[in-house]
Design an enzyme around this catalytic site. Structure first.
Site, PDB file in Angstrom:
ATOM      1  N   ALA A 250       0.771  -1.377   0.048  1.00 29.96           N
ATOM      2  CA  ALA A 250      -0.015   0.166  -0.030  1.00 29.96           C
ATOM      3  C   ALA A 250       0.784   1.463   0.051  1.00 29.96           C
ATOM      4  CB  ALA A 250      -0.883  -0.044   1.272  1.00 29.96           C
ATOM      5  N   ALA A 251       2.114   1.243  -0.047  1.00 28.73           N
ATOM      6  CA  ALA A 251       2.895   2.561  -0.273  1.00 28.73           C
ATOM      7  C   ALA A 251       2.751   3.428  -1.503  1.00 28.73           C
ATOM      8  CB  ALA A 251       4.474   2.062  -0.281  1.00 28.73           C
ATOM      9  N   GLY A 252       2.334   2.691  -2.544  1.00 29.58           N
ATOM     10  CA  GLY A 252       1.951   3.548  -3.923  1.00 29.58           C
ATOM     11  C   GLY A 252       0.785   3.874  -3.550  1.00 29.58           C
ATOM     12  N   ASP A 253      -0.203   3.193  -3.077  1.00 29.81           N
ATOM     13  CA  ASP A 253      -1.630   3.752  -2.770  1.00 29.81           C
ATOM     14  C   ASP A 253      -1.557   4.806  -1.944  1.00 29.81           C
ATOM     15  OD1 ASP A 253      -2.446   1.690  -4.473  1.00 29.81           O
ATOM     16  OD2 ASP A 253      -2.950   0.214  -2.977  1.00 29.81           O
TER      17      ASP A 253
HETATM   18  P1  ADP Z   1       4.463   0.882  -5.187  1.00 25.95           P
HETATM   19  O1  ADP Z   1       4.106   0.430  -3.852  1.00 25.95           O
HETATM   20  O2  ADP Z   1       3.225   1.196  -5.927  1.00 25.95           O
HETATM   21  O3  ADP Z   1       5.610   0.036  -5.888  1.00 25.95           O
HETATM   22  P2  ADP Z   1       6.641   2.742  -4.443  1.00 25.95           P
HETATM   23  O4  ADP Z   1       7.366   1.389  -4.069  1.00 25.95           O
HETATM   24  O5  ADP Z   1       7.240   3.342  -5.442  1.00 25.95           O
HETATM   25  O6  ADP Z   1       5.141   2.233  -4.949  1.00 25.95           O
HETATM   26  O7  ADP Z   1       6.271   3.793  -3.255  1.00 25.95           O
HETATM   27  C1  ADP Z   1       5.402   4.480  -3.331  1.00 25.95           C
HETATM   28  C2  ADP Z   1       6.051   5.655  -2.390  1.00 25.95           C
HETATM   29  O8  ADP Z   1       6.245   5.202  -0.853  1.00 25.95           O
HETATM   30  C3  ADP Z   1       7.651   6.190  -2.701  1.00 25.95           C
HETATM   31  O9  ADP Z   1       7.271   7.103  -3.748  1.00 25.95           O
HETATM   32  C4  ADP Z   1       7.851   6.636  -1.276  1.00 25.95           C
HETATM   33  O10 ADP Z   1       7.478   7.934  -1.084  1.00 25.95           O
HETATM   34  C5  ADP Z   1       7.426   5.696  -0.387  1.00 25.95           C
HETATM   35  N1  ADP Z   1       8.290   4.318  -0.167  1.00 25.95           N
HETATM   36  C6  ADP Z   1       8.176   3.254  -0.676  1.00 25.95           C
HETATM   37  N2  ADP Z   1       9.126   2.574  -0.074  1.00 25.95           N
HETATM   38  C7  ADP Z   1       9.643   3.357   0.815  1.00 25.95           C
HETATM   39  C8  ADP Z   1      10.992   3.222   1.622  1.00 25.95           C
HETATM   40  N3  ADP Z   1      11.391   1.880   1.756  1.00 25.95           N
HETATM   41  N4  ADP Z   1      11.193   4.245   2.579  1.00 25.95           N
HETATM   42  C9  ADP Z   1      10.637   5.248   2.634  1.00 25.95           C
HETATM   43  N5  ADP Z   1       9.822   5.828   1.606  1.00 25.95           N
HETATM   44  C10 ADP Z   1       9.199   4.538   0.796  1.00 25.95           C
END
Ligand code: ADP
Length: 311
Positions: A250-253
């Protein structure tokens, strides 16, 4: 009237933690089982509500316990679920997730009710969409329906944020209707048929999409943050915040939800990307999907902690 409508998926994630993934034909005793409400659409709507903004969620669940739970969870966060439809013809979507001790996972998704949502249901939310500022979509629903929704919003001057996940190639005709396209690196690679390893490559690939007519391409780069290329070709980069990542689900969401809030508030790109990176960072510090999303208070605390460190 809510300014933001999310048309998207709800999935119940059924997560088993195991020492190692089982081999063919093998039965293993696992460590734990959790049931987490998720799905890209629901996660994005939940982020917006947790950040304190009104939001309507339109989607479909089955007439079953997971469907009831979907409504309960979203209602409890203040998401408007008047347009969460229930079907008798299919079960609520699920994600069957197995995670080993290294954090590697294997996931099977059964979209179920999410794919039953059709033009008939969309007919019922047209007025809400028409009077909104922003329609948020992903690619977990029926693609024909998604295209119809994009056409309708575009034709009515409603801005469109498309999170192209799971990725597929998109026609030029569709791309030029998108105001904000938010791929991660892998999705950007699929959209542009390129291999993306570096931020520079991401910027070049995003530029190709802008040339195709997308107004803004915002690429999430995991622990490297995010980059925004607008229609004039100008680039805004923002580093990620350093946190102890526990689970990147859910980071991207959460990033997309925070981005939508910033767009609605008409903030500048730096400010929007900074907040979206903070929300993404906070999300990876907790396990699960909706329960991992930060509230506005948690975001505020995090900002104060950062300021204390920087002073
Ligand atoms: P998805 O979940 O769609 O693959 P990402 O992995 O690019 O998307 O993560 C979305 C956003 O969450 C990133 O742009 C960043 O802001 C944050 N994020 C993801 N992983 C990390 C991490 N390990 N440390 C800090 N921020 C993170």
């Amino acid at each position: 009237m809510n300014k933001i409508v999310v048309l998207g998926s709800f999935m119940m994630d059924l997560v088993t933690k195991v020492e190692r993934l089982p081999k063919n034909g093998e039965t293993l005793v696992g460590h734990s089982f959790t049931q987490n409400a998720g799905g890209k659409g629901a996660n994005q709507a939940a982020t917006i509500a947790k950040l304190g903004k009104p939001v309507t969620f339109a989607g479909m669940v089955g007439n079953d316990d997971f469907g009831l739970e979907a409504k309960k969870v979203l209602d409890s966060l203040g998401v408007s679920t008047d347009n969460l439809e229930v079907t008798n013809t299919s079960a609520t979507g699920i994600g069957n997730v197995m995670v080993d001790k290294e954090g590697m996972n294997r996931i099977v998704i059964i979209p179920g009710a999410n794919l039953v949502y059709s033009a008939n249901e969309f007919e019922r939310i047209k007025e809400i969409v028409r009077s909104s500022e922003l329609l948020i979509l992903q690619l977990e629903m029926d693609f024909e329906l998604t295209k119809q929704a994009i056409d309708f919003a575009h034709g009515n001057g409603v801005k469109i944020l498309l999170n192209p996940a799971p990725a597929r190639t998109l026609s030029k005709d569709l791309l030029k209707k998108i105001d904000y396209l938010t791929p991660n690196e892998t999705e950007l690679g699929i959209l542009t048929n390129q291999s993306i390893q570096t931020t520079e490559e991401a910027i070049q690939a995003a530029r190709l999409l802008v040339e195709e007519g997308v107004k803004n391409v915002i690429v999430t780069l995991g622990e490297n943050g995010a980059v925004w290329i607008d229609e004039s070709g100008s680039i805004t980069k923002m580093k990620a915040f350093s946190v102890d990542a526990v689970d990147t689900v859910a980071a991207g969401d959460s990033f997309n939800g925070a981005l939508a809030c910033g767009i609605i508030d008409d903030l500048d790109k730096e400010e929007i990307l900074k907040t979206a990176n903070q929300v993404g960072a906070l999300t990876v510090t907790k396990a699960g999907a909706i329960q991992a999303l930060p509230t506005i208070d948690e975001l505020e605390e995090f900002r104060q902690a950062i300021n204390r460190i920087e002073v």
